[in-house]
Design an enzyme around this catalytic site. Structure first.
Site: not given
Length: 237
Positions: A112, A213, A215
């Site tokens: 990001c 993202h 994660e």
């Protein structure tokens, strides 16, 4: 072999915890730490302070995490009304971390804001508020929710080889995006509205950035790639 050490750039923000504490803190969403650990690496948080880049010599990999907006002065722009969360100390620390990692051949995954740092570091620019450009809120649909949107990946590119596919839905939360690409940067994925969603450095196979993202999703491919690259670095030490 011991786990490779992967540094993750962190926030410096006012934070509250416990029953009474409300203090400036170095912090990071736990999902970054969990994703790096699950990939088989040892995560280390890197605070946004002067001198943090000196730690790169002891790292095997680097994650430039998401967060607030980059100071527009770094890409020769005036600050727009919707630009927010600028932290000059974090900008300074992360650009120095990136420089040090590239100089020492340490693999980098930009996430990001981290991808935006990678672009600006090479002379690229940013759209400061995407709804003004694409006329929708698809990239940040709800407050503090990582809603998905589709992404198309360039076939036969570096990212497609890592992900093993050319179309996916990604968890996303950002209001800025890449405008002009910096020198030596190739776009490797796009949203349906044409916004660049992933980049690579054409001269550095160990440097990759994504606007989403990972994660916060269920695909560990990018962290597995970074850990594999970091193991190679560790084995050469």
């Amino acid at each position: 072999m011991a786990r490779p050490i992967i540094g993750i750039s962190a926030y410096a923000e006012q934070a509250r915890w416990g029953e009474a504490w409300d203090l400036p803190a170095t912090l990071l969403p736990q999902a970054y730490v969990d994703a790096v650990a699950a990939a088989g690496a040892a995560p280390v948080l890197l605070p946004p302070v002067e001198g943090t880049a000196a730690t790169v010599a002891r790292l095997d990999g680097l994650v430039l995490a998401g967060g607030g907006d980059i100071d527009p002065a770094r890409y020769s722009a005036e600050t727009a009304e919707r630009t927010a969360g600028v932290r000059p100390a974090r900008d300074t620390a992360e650009f120095a971390l990136l420089d040090a990692a590239l100089e020492q051949g340490i693999p980098v995954l930009g996430i990001c804001r981290g991808m935006q740092v990678m672009n600006v570091a090479r002379g690229g620019t940013l759209h400061q508020h995407l709804p003004d450009v694409v006329r929708s809120d698809v990239h940040r649909q709800r407050l503090a929710v990582f809603d998905p949107h589709p992404v198309k990946v360039a076939p036969n590119g570096r990212l497609a080889g890592i992900l093993g596919r050319t179309a996916l839905d990604v968890p996303t939360y950002h209001h800025q995006g890449l405008a002009d690409l910096g020198h030596g940067i190739a776009a490797e994925a796009w949203a349906d509205d044409g916004i660049v969603e992933a980049i690579t450095y054409t001269d550095r196979p160990e440097a990759l950035g994504v606007q989403w993202h990972p994660e916060m999703g269920d695909d560990p491919s990018l962290f597995a790639w970074l850990t594999e690259q970091a193991r190679d670095v560790a084995s050469r030490r």
